[in-house]
Design a protein around this motif. Structure first.
Motif, short mmCIF file in Angstrom:
data_model
loop_
_atom_site.label_atom_id
_atom_site.label_comp_id
_atom_site.label_asym_id
_atom_site.label_seq_id
_atom_site.Cartn_x
_atom_site.Cartn_y
_atom_site.Cartn_z
N SER A 1 43.16 -29.91 4.22
CA SER A 1 42.37 -28.79 3.70
C SER A 1 42.28 -28.90 2.19
O SER A 1 43.09 -29.58 1.55
N THR A 2 41.29 -28.22 1.63
CA THR A 2 41.17 -28.17 0.18
C THR A 2 42.41 -27.54 -0.42
O THR A 2 42.90 -27.96 -1.47
N GLU A 3 42.94 -26.52 0.25
CA GLU A 3 44.12 -25.82 -0.26
C GLU A 3 45.36 -26.71 -0.30
O GLU A 3 46.23 -26.52 -1.14
N MET A 4 45.45 -27.67 0.64
CA MET A 4 46.60 -28.59 0.67
C MET A 4 46.26 -29.94 0.06
O MET A 4 47.09 -30.83 0.02
N LEU A 5 45.04 -30.13 -0.37
CA LEU A 5 44.53 -31.28 -1.11
C LEU A 5 44.21 -32.49 -0.24
O LEU A 5 43.27 -33.22 -0.54
N HIS A 6 44.96 -32.72 0.81
CA HIS A 6 44.61 -33.82 1.71
C HIS A 6 45.27 -33.58 3.06
O HIS A 6 45.65 -32.45 3.39
N ILE A 7 45.44 -34.66 3.84
CA ILE A 7 45.90 -34.57 5.23
C ILE A 7 47.40 -34.30 5.29
O ILE A 7 48.18 -34.97 4.60
N PHE A 8 47.78 -33.35 6.12
CA PHE A 8 49.19 -33.01 6.30
C PHE A 8 49.65 -33.11 7.76
O PHE A 8 50.83 -32.97 8.06
N LEU A 9 48.72 -33.32 8.67
CA LEU A 9 49.01 -33.47 10.09
C LEU A 9 48.16 -34.64 10.57
O LEU A 9 46.95 -34.63 10.40
N SER A 10 48.78 -35.68 11.15
CA SER A 10 47.99 -36.89 11.38
C SER A 10 48.60 -37.79 12.45
O SER A 10 49.82 -37.78 12.69
N ASN A 11 47.73 -38.56 13.08
CA ASN A 11 48.15 -39.74 13.82
C ASN A 11 48.54 -40.81 12.80
O ASN A 11 48.17 -40.75 11.62
N ALA A 12 49.28 -41.81 13.26
CA ALA A 12 49.76 -42.84 12.36
C ALA A 12 49.73 -44.20 13.05
O ALA A 12 49.67 -44.26 14.29
N PRO A 13 49.77 -45.28 12.30
CA PRO A 13 49.82 -46.61 12.92
C PRO A 13 51.01 -46.71 13.88
O PRO A 13 52.14 -46.38 13.51
#
Length: 509
Positions: A313-325
């Protein structure tokens, strides 16, 4: 004391990367090494101060993805001036509102965008200088003339980790733009978490992001992450069409590609009719809206590289919950990025259990300081260390998170928030419309787009639908127009006159 520009720009000179290519533009032959960026951003800092733009003043940046953007963004930070990147796809009234709201004392605008912002400039009481990148405009300063004022490159000024570094604008539930202010340490926080521990960006990477500099996802992709390790970035100032992006992948040979679900789906449709590009990609990422499972599996099968879908989110600046390699499941948003904590709560604020739906809250060092001049909204969103995302999720027993929708009626198109209210206001301003309501409807690829239910004034003419599309594009932005129109006699409403959008979503007009 830690000015972000010291870490992301000037540090590379001492570490031997002065000649390393930082940015190269598609189709122009222009490029910028880390050494050239350090010098140019230092001269931009000096030029801002010489122009009378003082520390903590705002510098509005209506600049396309071109090498002047990083020069100005980091140059402003070096001077202690606050850069405010602005969406390059908006309409004149929105630019007026943003410039009035942030009270920028200077505006830098790409010449291609000058005509659309020009109506907002004449009556603006705050602007001391208007700087044009590209073709000169009467009464404005050319970028070259501006830079000539900074004959000596300035080092980055001292700054606290907690000092405001830059703003981004994010639309709210009413469609009104909100100034989100971020501190210097937030950029490093996203680089040390998502950039290093999920994306795994390396100095030998070539990164290309179809998402633009002006919003948080693109800013991280094209500046924060690659510049944290001295990688090279490919930048493109045009509209990201599927055929155009496929051609860029073929010619520029990136190792990391950053897109949004809408674009991935369109690119798949394009390469199915041609041939998959031969590209040394090692990772692709997606954010902005939930990635449909089918799009992810088809992309991996056809291109041979997984898409790491995440949410930020804009409020958190980038990704904070994600899939990963190595830890990927399409149809989910993955797990919390190392360095972030998340929780799901019900309307009373109590945590919900496994397989129950709740609002997603997140805690991490990249959280914004708040919204400019919107105290009530700030208090609603930022609760101590927790930031309310407005997203509804459920958590499975295995710890993976499943996106369920928004807590309000907001939705995303091509990774950017759209407010139904804002679109409704634009449609209703047309002379042929009595009233209307807008909801999200999924297209054939499972991606959300606006659909409008319109009560016309009299019998709708054959050309009304096309006229309304253009009307919306002209008033509020080129991506917000409804893809479908349904003309109806009435809209479902409550006893107090509020439109019941849930009935429209259920199929009852």
């Amino acid at each position: 004391m830690a000015n972000a520009a010291t870490f992301f720009v000037d540090r590379h000179l001492g570490e031997g990367r002065a000649e390393k290519l930082a940015f190269r533009e598609v189709g122009t032959g222009r490029s910028l090494t880390y050494g050239a960026l350090a010098d140019a951003s230092g001269r931009a800092a000096a030029a801002l101060l010489a122009q009378g733009i003082s520390r903590e003043d705002r510098l509005a940046m209506l600049v396309l993805d071109q090498i002047e953007f990083p020069i100005l963004f980091w140059g402003a930070m070096k001077a202690g001036v606050i850069p405010v990147p602005i969406n390059t796809l908006l309409a004149s009234p929105i630019y007026d509102a943003i410039l009035q709201d942030c009270r920028a004392t200077a505006l830098v605008v790409s010449s291609e965008l000058f005509e659309v912002v020009a109506p907002a400039l004449a009556q603006n009481p705050y602007l001391k200088a208007i700087i044009v990148v590209g073709d000169a405009r009467p009464g404005c300063l050319s970028f070259e003339a501006f830079m000539s004022k900074g004959d000596t490159a300035l080092p980055a000024c001292e700054a606290s980790d907690d000092e405001t570094a830059f703003w981004l604008y994010s639309s709210g539930s009413t469609g009104a733009p909100k100034g989100v202010h971020h501190v210097h340490s937030a950029l490093r926080a996203t680089a040390d978490t998502y950039g290093a521990r999920v994306l795994g960006v390396r100095s030998d990477d070539v990164v290309f992001s179809a998402a633009k500099f002006f919003f948080a996802y693109g800013l991280g992709n094209s500046m924060t992450f690659p510049m944290s390790v001295g990688a090279t970035v490919v930048i493109y100032n045009g509209r990201p069409t599927p055929d155009g992006i496929v051609d860029i992948l073929r010619h520029e040979q990136p190792t990391i590609f950053c897109g949004v679900p809408t674009l991935y789906a369109a690119m798949l449709a394009h390469v199915e009719d041609t041939a998959p590009p031969d590209v040394p990609l090692r990772v692709c990422i997606s954010a902005g809206e939930a990635l449909p499972e089918d799009v992810g599996t088809r992309w991996q099968r056809m291109i041979g590289v997984p898409i790491l879908d995440g949410v930020g989110s804009t409020e958190m600046l980038h990704i904070f919950l994600s899939n990963a390699p190595g830890d990927l499941e399409y149809g989910t948003s993955g797990v919390p990025v190392p360095g972030y904590d998340v929780r799901l709560v019900d309307e009373a604020g109590a945590e919900v259990g496994v397989d129950e739906v709740g609002e997603l809250l997140v805690n991490g060092a990249s959280a914004a300081g708040g919204y400019w001049n919107q105290r009530a909204k700030t208090r609603d969103t930022f609760e101590g260390v927790w930031t309310r995302t407005g997203d509804k999720y459920e958590r499975r027993a295995d710890g993976r998170y499943i996106y369920c929708g928004r807590t309000d009626d907001m939705f995303k198109v091509s990774g950017i928030w759209v407010s139904p209210f804002e679109v409704e206001q634009a449609i209703s301003s047309h002379a042929g419309v009595l009233e209307c309501a807008v909801i999200a409807q999924r297209d054939g690829d499972g991606l959300e787009k606006p659909k409008a239910f319109v009560v016309p004034r009299g019998t709708p003419t054959d050309g009304l639908e096309d006229a309304l599309r253009e009307h919306v594009k002209d008033r509020i932005g080129k991506w917000k127009y409804p893809r479908w129109f349904e003309f109806v006699e009435t809209l479902p409403k409550t006893a107090t006159g509020k439109i019941q959008r849930f009935k429209l979503r259920e199929g009852g007009a």
